[in-house]
Design a protein around this motif. Structure first.
Motif, PDB file in Angstrom:
ATOM      1  N   SER A   1     -16.932  34.994 -48.022  1.00 13.88           N
ATOM      2  CA  SER A   1     -18.113  35.651 -47.462  1.00 13.88           C
ATOM      3  C   SER A   1     -17.712  36.898 -46.681  1.00 13.88           C
ATOM      4  O   SER A   1     -18.159  37.091 -45.558  1.00 13.88           O
ATOM      5  CB  SER A   1     -18.881  34.680 -46.571  1.00 13.88           C
ATOM      6  N   VAL A   2     -16.871  37.722 -47.275  1.00 15.06           N
ATOM      7  CA  VAL A   2     -16.456  38.961 -46.617  1.00 15.06           C
ATOM      8  C   VAL A   2     -17.648  39.882 -46.393  1.00 15.06           C
ATOM      9  O   VAL A   2     -17.782  40.516 -45.365  1.00 15.06           O
ATOM     10  CB  VAL A   2     -15.373  39.672 -47.456  1.00 15.06           C
TER      11      VAL A   2
ATOM     12  N   GLY B   1     -16.886  42.869 -43.606  1.00 15.22           N
ATOM     13  CA  GLY B   1     -15.934  42.630 -42.541  1.00 15.22           C
ATOM     14  C   GLY B   1     -16.673  42.524 -41.219  1.00 15.22           C
ATOM     15  O   GLY B   1     -17.717  41.870 -41.136  1.00 15.22           O
ATOM     16  N   ARG B   2     -16.141  43.191 -40.203  1.00 12.55           N
ATOM     17  CA  ARG B   2     -16.765  43.093 -38.885  1.00 12.55           C
ATOM     18  C   ARG B   2     -17.606  44.300 -38.518  1.00 12.55           C
ATOM     19  O   ARG B   2     -18.512  44.171 -37.680  1.00 12.55           O
ATOM     20  CB  ARG B   2     -15.679  42.907 -37.822  1.00 12.55           C
TER      21      ARG B   2
ATOM     22  N   ILE C   1     -27.654  44.729 -37.851  1.00 16.37           N
ATOM     23  CA  ILE C   1     -26.897  43.580 -38.326  1.00 16.37           C
ATOM     24  C   ILE C   1     -25.598  43.506 -37.540  1.00 16.37           C
ATOM     25  O   ILE C   1     -24.986  44.526 -37.218  1.00 16.37           O
ATOM     26  CB  ILE C   1     -26.636  43.674 -39.849  1.00 16.37           C
ATOM     27  N   ALA C   2     -25.201  42.290 -37.212  1.00 14.36           N
ATOM     28  CA  ALA C   2     -23.974  42.086 -36.452  1.00 14.36           C
ATOM     29  C   ALA C   2     -23.338  40.776 -36.891  1.00 14.36           C
ATOM     30  O   ALA C   2     -24.017  39.891 -37.410  1.00 14.36           O
ATOM     31  CB  ALA C   2     -24.264  42.059 -34.958  1.00 14.36           C
ATOM     32  N   ARG C   3     -22.047  40.676 -36.641  1.00 15.94           N
ATOM     33  CA  ARG C   3     -21.298  39.510 -37.114  1.00 15.94           C
ATOM     34  C   ARG C   3     -20.447  38.951 -35.994  1.00 15.94           C
ATOM     35  O   ARG C   3     -19.758  39.699 -35.297  1.00 15.94           O
ATOM     36  CB  ARG C   3     -20.409  39.941 -38.280  1.00 15.94           C
ATOM     37  N   ASP C   4     -20.498  37.650 -35.854  1.00 14.13           N
ATOM     38  CA  ASP C   4     -19.622  36.930 -34.940  1.00 14.13           C
ATOM     39  C   ASP C   4     -18.620  36.181 -35.803  1.00 14.13           C
ATOM     40  O   ASP C   4     -18.927  35.111 -36.326  1.00 14.13           O
ATOM     41  CB  ASP C   4     -20.437  35.981 -34.066  1.00 14.13           C
TER      42      ASP C   4
ATOM     43  N   LYS D   1     -15.779  41.091 -50.979  1.00 15.47           N
ATOM     44  CA  LYS D   1     -15.770  42.508 -50.622  1.00 15.47           C
ATOM     45  C   LYS D   1     -16.373  43.306 -51.765  1.00 15.47           C
ATOM     46  O   LYS D   1     -16.048  43.097 -52.934  1.00 15.47           O
ATOM     47  CB  LYS D   1     -14.342  42.973 -50.363  1.00 15.47           C
ATOM     48  N   THR D   2     -17.276  44.194 -51.411  1.00 14.73           N
ATOM     49  CA  THR D   2     -17.959  44.969 -52.432  1.00 14.73           C
ATOM     50  C   THR D   2     -18.374  46.309 -51.861  1.00 14.73           C
ATOM     51  O   THR D   2     -18.614  46.447 -50.664  1.00 14.73           O
ATOM     52  CB  THR D   2     -19.205  44.217 -52.954  1.00 14.73           C
TER      53      THR D   2
END
Length: 123
Positions: A31-32, A53-54, A69-72, A100-101
């Protein structure tokens, strides 16, 4: 396999904010790229936002500035903060995960999907 559990959503009035969450479990190395799509009644699925990624983020042009959108990474969770909502934002929102795409705006780039969560904005 990756399982995606969505939360958040609901019924709000125009101008309000909501935050959607999407928690990934399983082989999270798959789930990159994580994205959000939405589908309004009678319409096709529409790209909302994605994160690779991050920090590499992508937005639908019409939503940039209102949605974030944000990622933890520690929690394997992606968030979609939606501000200044309008009735046009009413839709079922889907979280998606994939490798990754460089085609993060396309639903075909994702292998795993959440169950969907309803967002309804009243005028």
């Amino acid at each position: 396999q990756v399982s995606l559990a969505q939360s958040g959503g609901g019924l709000v009035q125009a101008g309000a904010s909501l935050r959607l969450s999407c928690a990934a479990s399983g082989h999270t190395s798959l789930s990159v790229t994580m994205g959000w799509f939405r589908q309004a009644p009678g319409k096709g699925r529409e790209f909302v936002a994605a994160i690779l990624g991050r920090e590499n983020t992508y937005y639908a042009d019409s939503l940039k500035g209102r949605f974030t959108i944000a990622r933890d990474s520690a929690e394997n969770t992606v968030y979609l903060q939606m501000n200044d909502l309008t009735p046009d934002d009413t839709a079922t929102y889907y979280c998606a995960a994939g490798p990754k795409t460089f085609r993060a705006r396309y639903s075909s780039s994702y292998n795993f999907w959440g169950q969907g969560t309803q967002v309804t904005v009243s005028s």
